[in-house]
Write a protein that holds these residues in place. Structure first.
Motif, mmCIF file in Angstrom:
data_model
loop_
_atom_site.group_PDB
_atom_site.id
_atom_site.type_symbol
_atom_site.label_atom_id
_atom_site.label_comp_id
_atom_site.label_asym_id
_atom_site.label_seq_id
_atom_site.Cartn_x
_atom_site.Cartn_y
_atom_site.Cartn_z
ATOM 1 N N LEU A 372 0.660 -1.171 -0.022
ATOM 2 C CA LEU A 372 0.196 0.021 0.007
ATOM 3 C C LEU A 372 0.647 1.254 -0.020
ATOM 4 N N LEU A 376 0.718 4.219 -2.599
ATOM 5 C CA LEU A 376 0.444 5.443 -2.380
ATOM 6 C C LEU A 376 1.454 6.306 -2.933
ATOM 7 N N ARG A 377 2.744 6.005 -2.785
ATOM 8 C CA ARG A 377 3.969 7.007 -3.185
ATOM 9 C C ARG A 377 3.765 7.283 -4.639
ATOM 10 N N TYR A 380 -0.508 8.617 -5.826
ATOM 11 C CA TYR A 380 -1.570 9.244 -5.111
ATOM 12 C C TYR A 380 -2.518 10.028 -5.835
ATOM 13 N N TRP A 389 -9.780 7.549 -0.364
ATOM 14 C CA TRP A 389 -8.878 7.470 0.754
ATOM 15 C C TRP A 389 -9.252 7.350 2.048
ATOM 16 N N PHE A 392 -7.633 4.054 2.237
ATOM 17 C CA PHE A 392 -6.352 3.948 2.581
ATOM 18 C C PHE A 392 -6.175 4.445 4.262
ATOM 19 N N MET A 413 3.589 6.751 4.315
ATOM 20 C CA MET A 413 2.822 8.067 4.498
ATOM 21 C C MET A 413 3.709 9.199 4.543
ATOM 22 N N THR A 416 5.118 10.117 1.223
ATOM 23 C CA THR A 416 4.400 10.430 0.173
ATOM 24 C C THR A 416 4.253 12.037 0.551
ATOM 25 N N ALA A 451 -7.037 13.383 0.902
ATOM 26 C CA ALA A 451 -5.833 12.511 1.153
ATOM 27 C C ALA A 451 -5.018 13.101 2.243
ATOM 28 N N MET A 455 -4.575 10.772 5.793
ATOM 29 C CA MET A 455 -3.248 10.421 6.502
ATOM 30 C C MET A 455 -3.128 11.200 7.865
#
Length: 725
Positions: A372, A376-377, A380, A389, A392, A413, A416, A451, A455
């Motif tokens: 994941l 994500l990175r 995104y 989102w 995630f 995270m 990212t 997003a 996070m």
């Protein structure tokens, strides 16, 4: 001959039956060779007796030669038995049938249908024997941030142990107490006696039964040569040159070989099905431009397995399910950029949260977190909806609960955020203008508001130690939260500015978000580790004081914030964090009182807040005084802070309700008197009435005796209270 007849009359079903029979016999030979290795026997032909024979067990023939001449024959119907050496054909009949089966498959590959499970079984068994070409037997897996492949999961280890025990027991002379420990194989009827009437012992790889298998036996080398001769790698690698119908049929054959999930009782099911899945997904990734036609085959398999699992159930065949989860993640990584595939890829991802957490997801948390994090990175900007989102955020929240996944979750995270959120100036009074920020957003894809919110939800928990009380990541989490908060503020302001370029823009467009971030930063300031606490103090000060116009925050929010800060004081033993939190409270008082004391509705709450702050000061002074040299610094810094508060509140230039501030100043001075530390007090004037409570203040709306302090709006300079221990 049967194969030729089947081809001539188009009898593909019979052809596949013939292929299945040959491959089945070949697989039995491979299995016997593997069990020989586990018993320490390097070479010889394994031969199984029939079940009705006395003492059913496997035999090994070490004397019969390998029929190399027959292995080279392309057409057995043309063999002249008078001119070719047939020695060893009986003992190595399994090898001969395997060779012929693979040859037919290679020559008539487009006609292979129902024989696919047998073919996959042969390939998987060759993998167990380590007889496949280099690089084709591995199951691709994730690696950590340092490039190290993740260690085998508990499921993988259990599955491999089950497979090892199966091969060790294939030729066992018994089980339990009846098992004969001295040897698992017998020479049986094979092998000539020497002059003393003794039969030769088989060649052993190692005489000790407790030593692990060697890297390669003579049988493994022999079967590797058979595979290379029959170009077995072409049965495992399907490049873009393979026509689409054949490609789809081959992948379907591999996936169908997994069969109905789960398959109870088979010791080889998980490992061999996982390998079949690996072969299939390699074909998928090698044909990315045709993935739209191919991936639905995988989706159907994912769905059929997911339908058998729910949050409450025990996962049967957990290693295979682990590999399915890894395949889903890898598919998203490789294919999510294909827009037409996103609905099915997203649906595949959404299967995963329905799996049991503790007894399944927790055991593969590192792999899920790594997969994941890569998604994500790298993409995104392709996830836009709140639902995506939420997935995630919820997934990372679950995975961070397990130590194996926590670091990978945070790294994913944080990296990212570092990449996808613009960097802001370091100075307290420096900022980026709205139009300049719009230009930055045009140049680079950044995280959306949703997003950042998703996070931040996980980062807040890192700060509060919600994951098994682990606060290791509190400080870097605070850095991530501050950066995403500033980005979110800019996004909100740009939204307002776009609608109305003439609109007044608040420094705090989302009060609830600001408050949540403020509480998290104070929590870091209250951390026991000195450097973490100091960083928390400076960050909280930027967020609460120097980067905003404080009057934009409702009084109720300020009072709630101060009350929480007072209630959540660090232990007295944590001197640095104790002084830092008190310093932050003092700075807020100096900046808030000019605003809040002018409103009568605040008087009662502010009086209670002031008294509680004085109690904290008294506790700090007592602990600093009574602790001797070890706590001297806490006493000194508390005196400095309280003195500054008393002097600021009594200053003629200080804004706010004068009598109230004079009472507060004198109350702070009294606590310094108590500990003999009031020599720094200036302009000390006792109020006319001093009954331990704040005096009546001017009515709301009345003009204060002095203008409002510049600390409220505009110039937001540092005071003497801002120093950390």
């Amino acid at each position: 001959q049967i194969s030729r007849i089947s081809i001539y009359f188009g009898l593909d079903r019979i052809l596949n039956d013939v292929i299945s029979f040959l491959l089945h016999q070949g697989r039995e030979f491979i299995t016997g060779c593997i069990s020989l290795e586990y018993a320490g026997i390097e070479s010889g032909a394994p031969i199984s007796q029939n079940p009705e024979d006395d003492e059913t067990m496997s035999l090994v023939d070490t004397e019969s030669p390998i029929p190399h001449a027959l292995l080279k024959v392309r057409d057995y119907s043309m063999v002249n038995i008078k001119k070719i050496d047939l020695a060893g054909t009986a003992a190595y009949r399994g090898l001969l049938t395997l060779n012929m089966g693979l040859r037919i498959v290679r020559m008539l590959f487009p006609r292979v249908n129902s024989a696919w499970p047998k073919l996959v079984g042969v390939l998987a068994s060759l993998r167990d024997l380590r007889a496949l070409p280099p690089g084709l037997s591995d199951l691709d897996d994730f690696a950590d941030s340092d490039g190290n492949v993740l260690p085998l999961s508990e499921f993988a280890q259990e599955s491999q142990t089950k497979l090892d025990e199966f091969y060790r027991g294939v030729n066992s002379l018994g089980s339990g107490e009846n098992q004969q420990a001295q040897s698992w194989f017998s020479l049986g009827l094979f092998g000539e006696e020497d002059e003393n009437g003794n039969k030769p012992a088989p060649k052993l790889m190692n005489q000790s039964p407790n030593v692990a298998r060697l890297e390669s036996s003579a049988n493994a080398k022999l079967l590797r040569e058979i595979g290379q001769k029959n170009e077995i790698e072409k049965l495992m690698v399907f490049g873009p040159n393979v026509k689409l119908p054949l490609l789809k049929k081959s992948i379907s054959g591999m996936l169908d070989s997994i069969g109905k999930f789960p398959a109870p009782g088979s010791p080889t099911y998980e490992q061999h099905s996982a390998f079949a899945l690996e072969l299939a997904v390699r074909a998928l990734f090698a044909n990315r431009e045709r993935a739209v036609e191919i991936f639905p085959l995988f989706f159907a398999k994912f769905q059929s397995v997911a339908e058998e699992i729910n949050m409450e159930s025990k996962v049967d065949g957990p290693f295979l399910v682990e590999r399915i989860v890894i395949t889903i993640l890898r598919s998203v990584i490789h294919l999510y950029s294909v827009a037409s595939l996103r609905p099915k890829l997203k649906a595949s991802l959404f299967f995963i949260p329905a799996f049991p957490t503790d007894n399944f997801i927790g055991k593969i948390a590192d792999r899920m977190a790594c997969g994941l994090a890569i998604i994500l990175r790298s993409m995104y900007f392709l996830f836009k909806s709140p639902e995506e989102w939420k997935f995630f955020g919820d997934s990372f929240d679950v995975l961070a609960q397990y130590p194996e996944g926590r670091l990978l979750v945070f790294d994913g995270m944080a990296s990212t955020i570092e990449f996808a959120v613009p960097e802001f100036p370091k100075g307290e009074n420096e900022d980026i203008g709205i139009e300049e920020y719009e230009d930055i957003l045009e140049e680079k894809k950044t995280l959306s508001f949703a997003a950042c919110a998703a996070m931040q939800g996980v980062m807040f928990k890192f700060i509060y130690g919600s994951y098994k009380k682990d606060t290791t990541f509190a400080l870097p989490a605070m850095v991530c939260i501050e950066r995403t908060y500033k980005h979110m503020v800019k996004l909100l302001l740009i939204r307002v500015f776009t609608k109305d370029p003439d609109a007044d823009l608040d420094s705090v467009p989302d009060k609830e978000l600001w408050y949540r971030v403020a509480m998290a930063m104070y929590s870091v300031c209250a951390a026991s580790e000195a450097k973490t606490s100091e960083a928390g103090l400076h960050t909280a000060r930027r967020h609460m004081i120097t980067s905003i116009f404080m009057e934009e925050i409702p009084d109720a929010k300020w009072k709630s914030l101060l009350q929480t800060m007072i209630a959540k004081q660090p232990p007295l033993a944590d001197m640095s964090s104790r002084v830092n939190t008190f310093s932050l409270i003092g700075q807020l008082m100096i900046r808030l009182f000019p605003i809040m004391t002018r409103r009568k509705d605040n008087w009662a709450d502010l009086t209670e807040i002031t008294k509680n702050i004085i109690l904290i000061a008294d506790e700090n002074l007592r602990a600093g005084k009574e602790g001797g040299k070890a706590t001297r610094s806490m006493f000194v810094f508390t005196v400095k802070i309280v003195t500054e508060l008393a002097n600021q509140l009594s200053s003629p230039s200080f804004g706010g309700e004068k009598r109230y501030c004079a009472w507060a100043s004198e109350t702070f001075a009294k606590v310094l008197d108590k500990w003999g530390a009031a020599k720094g007090i200036t302009n000390r004037k006792k109020p006319k009435k001093d009954h331990g409570a704040a005096p009546e203040a001017q009515e709301e709306g009345a003009s204060p005796s002095k203008p409002e302090a510049t600390l409220v709006k505009g110039d937001r300079e540092v005071t003497q209270l801002s120093g950390a221990v």
